[in-house]
Write a protein that holds these residues in place. Structure first.
Motif, PDB file in Angstrom:
ATOM      1  N   ASN A  76       0.872  -1.081   0.077  1.00 50.10           N
ATOM      2  CA  ASN A  76       0.033   0.149  -0.003  1.00 50.10           C
ATOM      3  C   ASN A  76       0.818   1.413  -0.011  1.00 50.10           C
ATOM      4  O   ASN A  76       0.297   2.302   0.128  1.00 50.10           O
ATOM      5  N   GLY A  77       2.116   1.011  -0.259  1.00 49.22           N
ATOM      6  CA  GLY A  77       2.925   2.353  -0.188  1.00 49.22           C
ATOM      7  C   GLY A  77       3.509   2.831   1.197  1.00 49.22           C
ATOM      8  O   GLY A  77       3.867   3.978   1.380  1.00 49.22           O
ATOM      9  N   VAL A  78       3.279   2.048   2.037  1.00 51.32           N
ATOM     10  CA  VAL A  78       3.295   2.342   3.663  1.00 51.32           C
ATOM     11  C   VAL A  78       4.639   2.051   4.180  1.00 51.32           C
ATOM     12  O   VAL A  78       4.871   0.595   4.117  1.00 51.32           O
ATOM     13  N   ASN A  79       5.750   2.757   4.605  1.00 54.05           N
ATOM     14  CA  ASN A  79       6.772   2.242   5.283  1.00 54.05           C
ATOM     15  C   ASN A  79       6.447   1.670   6.629  1.00 54.05           C
ATOM     16  O   ASN A  79       6.027   2.520   7.394  1.00 54.05           O
ATOM     17  N   PRO A  80       6.705   0.415   6.899  1.00 57.39           N
ATOM     18  CA  PRO A  80       6.256  -0.309   8.143  1.00 57.39           C
ATOM     19  C   PRO A  80       7.101   0.590   9.210  1.00 57.39           C
ATOM     20  O   PRO A  80       6.638   0.689  10.395  1.00 57.39           O
ATOM     21  N   LYS A  81       8.175   1.108   9.072  1.00 56.11           N
ATOM     22  CA  LYS A  81       8.868   2.062  10.056  1.00 56.11           C
ATOM     23  C   LYS A  81       8.164   3.225  10.665  1.00 56.11           C
ATOM     24  O   LYS A  81       8.472   3.884  11.837  1.00 56.11           O
ATOM     25  N   ASP A  82       7.159   3.679   9.565  1.00 56.01           N
ATOM     26  CA  ASP A  82       6.560   4.870  10.037  1.00 56.01           C
ATOM     27  C   ASP A  82       5.543   4.631  11.108  1.00 56.01           C
ATOM     28  O   ASP A  82       5.163   5.413  11.796  1.00 56.01           O
ATOM     29  N   LEU A  83       5.390   3.114  11.305  1.00 55.54           N
ATOM     30  CA  LEU A  83       4.250   3.023  12.471  1.00 55.54           C
ATOM     31  C   LEU A  83       5.116   2.444  13.584  1.00 55.54           C
ATOM     32  O   LEU A  83       4.224   2.260  14.521  1.00 55.54           O
ATOM     33  N   MET A  84       6.260   2.763  13.668  1.00 51.68           N
ATOM     34  CA  MET A  84       6.985   2.217  14.948  1.00 51.68           C
ATOM     35  C   MET A  84       7.214   3.445  15.932  1.00 51.68           C
ATOM     36  O   MET A  84       7.053   4.428  15.499  1.00 51.68           O
ATOM     37  N   SER A  85       7.117   3.293  17.084  1.00 52.52           N
ATOM     38  CA  SER A  85       7.382   4.347  18.200  1.00 52.52           C
ATOM     39  C   SER A  85       8.709   4.932  18.172  1.00 52.52           C
ATOM     40  O   SER A  85       9.688   4.208  17.733  1.00 52.52           O
ATOM     41  N   LYS A  86       8.844   5.842  18.933  1.00 52.52           N
ATOM     42  CA  LYS A  86      10.325   6.384  18.917  1.00 52.52           C
ATOM     43  C   LYS A  86      11.514   5.337  19.624  1.00 52.52           C
ATOM     44  O   LYS A  86      12.537   5.447  19.185  1.00 52.52           O
ATOM     45  N   GLU A  87      10.812   4.915  20.658  1.00 54.04           N
ATOM     46  CA  GLU A  87      11.792   3.727  21.293  1.00 54.04           C
ATOM     47  C   GLU A  87      12.154   2.684  20.385  1.00 54.04           C
ATOM     48  O   GLU A  87      13.327   2.121  20.174  1.00 54.04           O
ATOM     49  N   GLU A  88      10.959   2.093  19.395  1.00 50.35           N
ATOM     50  CA  GLU A  88      11.470   1.022  18.454  1.00 50.35           C
ATOM     51  C   GLU A  88      12.409   1.627  17.462  1.00 50.35           C
ATOM     52  O   GLU A  88      12.929   0.723  16.977  1.00 50.35           O
TER      53      GLU A  88
END
Length: 238
Positions: A10-22
């Motif tokens: 869907n063109g979404v980078n999975p890392k955009d959904l990560m928290s700052k800690e992750e």
């Protein structure tokens, strides 16, 4: 795994959904695995500055420099050195000694994560010492090769073999009224100018010589032992 694949589709980078800690954990993990800051920044869609700030929270500046050097060196040693070099020679730079006008050539490299330096006023002599230590010597340009050959013309190949009574290159003993009866003196002429330093301690003399960017050579095992013993005595006094 399926969610990651769907997000990518869907063109979404999975890392955009990560928290700052992750993200921080991922950055350090990727850095430890061998990725450069720029690679990690592209991977998470952030700036290199952002990645650098995270890494600096874990590693100090000197360790980062060593790691970055090793990574880029392993990735493409010659390209990295060409980028860093201003002399056209791998790891070599020309140092202007503004304090006393005695300029010299410097070869820098890392050993056991520590920055080491070999210096000489003669570029060809520097090449010989570097090769003798088994280190890389690479001349990138024709101009650099010609310059090394030019220095070769003025290099006295027998200079290292001339062992004076002290066992140290350019060093003599001079009688004085000191407790030991003499001082160690290092001197040489260059461009009709006498360069001179002296000290009652051989290890102090060595430190002063190197601080001036001059060559320091211990020609015998006895000379090396003498410097080590003198250095240890000075440390014990302090």
């Amino acid at each position: 795994m399926e969610n990651n694949s769907l997000n990518k589709a869907n063109g979404v980078n999975p890392k955009d959904l990560m928290s700052k800690e992750e993200i921080s954990e991922y950055v350090i993990s990727a850095y430890d695995s061998g990725k450069t800051m720029l690679d990690i920044a592209k991977d998470i869609g952030r700036s290199k500055i952002y990645v650098s700030k995270i890494i600096h929270q874990v590693y100090d500046e000197e360790e980062i420099k060593v790691r970055q050097y090793d990574k880029l060196r392993g990735k493409n040693k010659l390209d990295f050195s060409k980028y860093k070099s201003t002399s056209g020679i791998y790891r070599v730079s020309f140092v202007e000694n503004k304090r006393n006008g005695n300029d010299y050539w410097s070869y820098q490299y890392y050993e056991n994560s520590k920055l080491r330096r070999i210096v000489s006023v003669n570029l060809y002599k520097l090449k010989l010492v570097v090769l003798e230590k088994g280190l890389d010597w690479i001349e990138f340009t024709d101009e650099a090769r010609d310059l090394v050959l030019k220095y070769k013309e003025t290099y006295d190949e027998s200079s290292l073999e001339r062992q004076n009574k002290t066992g140290f290159f350019r060093v003599t003993k001079r009688k004085t009224n000191t407790k030991q009866g003499f001082t160690w003196a290092y001197s040489f002429k260059e461009n009709n100018q006498l360069n001179f330093v002296s000290s009652v301690n051989i290890s102090t003399l060595k430190a002063n010589v190197l601080a001036n960017g001059w060559e320091w050579i211990e020609l015998t095992d006895e000379a090396k032992r003498l410097v080590e013993e003198n250095s240890k005595k000075l440390q014990d006094r302090n």
